[in-house]
Write a protein that holds these residues in place. Sequence first.
Motif, PDB file in Angstrom:
ATOM      1  N   ASN A 148      -2.524   3.670  -0.934  1.00  0.00           N
ATOM      2  CA  ASN A 148      -2.577   3.710   0.523  1.00  0.00           C
ATOM      3  C   ASN A 148      -4.035   3.677   0.977  1.00  0.00           C
ATOM      4  O   ASN A 148      -4.909   4.288   0.352  1.00  0.00           O
ATOM      5  CB  ASN A 148      -1.900   4.971   1.046  1.00  0.00           C
ATOM      6  N   ARG A 149      -4.293   2.996   2.058  1.00  0.00           N
ATOM      7  CA  ARG A 149      -5.676   2.790   2.497  1.00  0.00           C
ATOM      8  C   ARG A 149      -6.398   4.088   2.808  1.00  0.00           C
ATOM      9  O   ARG A 149      -7.623   4.175   2.654  1.00  0.00           O
ATOM     10  CB  ARG A 149      -5.714   1.878   3.728  1.00  0.00           C
ATOM     11  N   PHE A 150      -5.661   5.116   3.229  1.00  0.00           N
ATOM     12  CA  PHE A 150      -6.328   6.354   3.627  1.00  0.00           C
ATOM     13  C   PHE A 150      -6.788   7.197   2.432  1.00  0.00           C
ATOM     14  O   PHE A 150      -7.553   8.145   2.592  1.00  0.00           O
ATOM     15  CB  PHE A 150      -5.407   7.201   4.524  1.00  0.00           C
ATOM     16  N   LEU A 151      -6.349   6.847   1.240  1.00  0.00           N
ATOM     17  CA  LEU A 151      -6.674   7.664   0.077  1.00  0.00           C
ATOM     18  C   LEU A 151      -8.105   7.413  -0.392  1.00  0.00           C
ATOM     19  O   LEU A 151      -8.587   6.280  -0.379  1.00  0.00           O
ATOM     20  CB  LEU A 151      -5.687   7.375  -1.062  1.00  0.00           C
ATOM     21  N   PRO A 152      -8.800   8.470  -0.833  1.00  0.00           N
ATOM     22  CA  PRO A 152     -10.252   8.378  -1.091  1.00  0.00           C
ATOM     23  C   PRO A 152     -10.601   7.907  -2.502  1.00  0.00           C
ATOM     24  O   PRO A 152     -11.365   8.552  -3.209  1.00  0.00           O
ATOM     25  CB  PRO A 152     -10.693   9.833  -0.882  1.00  0.00           C
ATOM     26  N   TYR A 153     -10.061   6.743  -2.914  1.00  0.00           N
ATOM     27  CA  TYR A 153     -10.280   6.298  -4.287  1.00  0.00           C
ATOM     28  C   TYR A 153     -11.388   5.264  -4.465  1.00  0.00           C
ATOM     29  O   TYR A 153     -11.972   5.188  -5.549  1.00  0.00           O
ATOM     30  CB  TYR A 153      -8.973   5.747  -4.870  1.00  0.00           C
ATOM     31  N   PRO A 154     -11.702   4.430  -3.449  1.00  0.00           N
ATOM     32  CA  PRO A 154     -12.702   3.381  -3.675  1.00  0.00           C
ATOM     33  C   PRO A 154     -14.032   3.913  -4.197  1.00  0.00           C
ATOM     34  O   PRO A 154     -14.618   3.335  -5.116  1.00  0.00           O
ATOM     35  CB  PRO A 154     -12.853   2.739  -2.289  1.00  0.00           C
ATOM     36  N   GLU A 155     -14.517   5.000  -3.633  1.00  0.00           N
ATOM     37  CA  GLU A 155     -15.816   5.526  -4.070  1.00  0.00           C
ATOM     38  C   GLU A 155     -15.780   5.973  -5.520  1.00  0.00           C
ATOM     39  O   GLU A 155     -16.774   5.836  -6.248  1.00  0.00           O
ATOM     40  CB  GLU A 155     -16.244   6.693  -3.181  1.00  0.00           C
ATOM     41  N   HIS A 156     -14.628   6.457  -5.983  1.00  0.00           N
ATOM     42  CA  HIS A 156     -14.511   6.898  -7.375  1.00  0.00           C
ATOM     43  C   HIS A 156     -14.518   5.701  -8.323  1.00  0.00           C
ATOM     44  O   HIS A 156     -15.134   5.759  -9.394  1.00  0.00           O
ATOM     45  CB  HIS A 156     -13.237   7.720  -7.556  1.00  0.00           C
ATOM     46  N   ILE A 157     -13.843   4.623  -7.946  1.00  0.00           N
ATOM     47  CA  ILE A 157     -13.849   3.421  -8.779  1.00  0.00           C
ATOM     48  C   ILE A 157     -15.259   2.823  -8.805  1.00  0.00           C
ATOM     49  O   ILE A 157     -15.770   2.428  -9.865  1.00  0.00           O
ATOM     50  CB  ILE A 157     -12.840   2.383  -8.255  1.00  0.00           C
ATOM     51  N   GLU A 158     -15.891   2.750  -7.637  1.00  0.00           N
ATOM     52  CA  GLU A 158     -17.222   2.138  -7.539  1.00  0.00           C
ATOM     53  C   GLU A 158     -18.257   2.909  -8.354  1.00  0.00           C
ATOM     54  O   GLU A 158     -19.131   2.318  -8.995  1.00  0.00           O
ATOM     55  CB  GLU A 158     -17.635   2.066  -6.071  1.00  0.00           C
ATOM     56  N   LYS A 159     -18.154   4.241  -8.345  1.00  0.00           N
ATOM     57  CA  LYS A 159     -19.105   5.063  -9.100  1.00  0.00           C
ATOM     58  C   LYS A 159     -18.854   5.001 -10.608  1.00  0.00           C
ATOM     59  O   LYS A 159     -19.770   5.179 -11.400  1.00  0.00           O
ATOM     60  CB  LYS A 159     -19.021   6.523  -8.634  1.00  0.00           C
TER      61      LYS A 159
END
Length: 345
Positions: free
Chosen positions: A313-324
Amino acid sequence: MLSLPSQLLLRNRELFDTGRWAIVNPSDTAIFAELGSNIMGLHQQFDSYKAMHAIAPEMHLFSAAFSREQIGEAFDGVVIYMPKAKQHLDMLLANMAHLIKPNSLLMVVGENKGGIKSVAKQLEKFGHLINKLDSAKHCGLITCTVETVPPSFDIGAYGVVRSYDVNALALKIYSLPGVFGHKQFDPGTQLLLQQFAQPEELRKMRGKLYDFACGTGVIGSYFKKANPKLKVTMSDISALAVFCSEQTLALNELEADVVASDGMQEIHQHFEHIVSNPPFHDGLKNEYGITQAFIKHAYAKGNRGSRLTMVANRFLPYPEHIEKTFFKYSVLCQTNKFCVYQGLK
């Protein structure tokens, strides 16, 4: 601290002083130490089972369904922790009613917000003398006396088989109440698999593929059918999900490894491809730590050049974890509700 349902059980600990009891799907394992060592644990979640099996292996079972042969002597009483899905509770009640002695107690404990107030109607199918034994801490403890024990229990009676067209591949999917994807092809999973729709690209995939939190098994089965050369491993913390994935593979005449695992703890190999629609709920609560840990472990379990592809879901805070965590990060597609992310090691 014990969960609120467990605290309510402790107010009634005298119930467990006599007879042979079982507790089903406890929300916390500390309840066994509080109530005594003569209580058997019946688990459909691998984390709670693994924790208790390490302490008292003969007193704890992990299975999608439980049989007389597994438990030995019938129980004098059973307590079920209220599951999220009402159909899941119906299935558990039918299973447990088969495992108790005539005129024994079948009980359900849970929070008001989880639907415990409606349990009395569900219990009417299994016995009489239905009673709210206790109510406190925004929870309820409902009891039922089962006079006539059902002669058998068949989990297959609750299974549903649906056929789906997945990127022009026909798949039969088996599901049970309480498993993500029951009776539906989840739109997030559909979006994820649409990123792998090109037959020529699928045929180029080599090595090992891992489907984390496999649920009904649709993701792993799709890749195995699209590219039989892939070595596919699927895992889930739920015994019901493991059972469904095994049935889905069998229905499609496919072979893959299906593993019960808390996160990736039981996964001991490395992969070229990791694909997932990971969970963000733990019971009734949002739980982001499961997927954040998965992202970290997916990097560790990936070979050089491996890819993690996941939908959320778009609201979940996962992009920063994948990017890091990963060498390269990209968004493959997005809708007003979902995003498909990819990390390259």
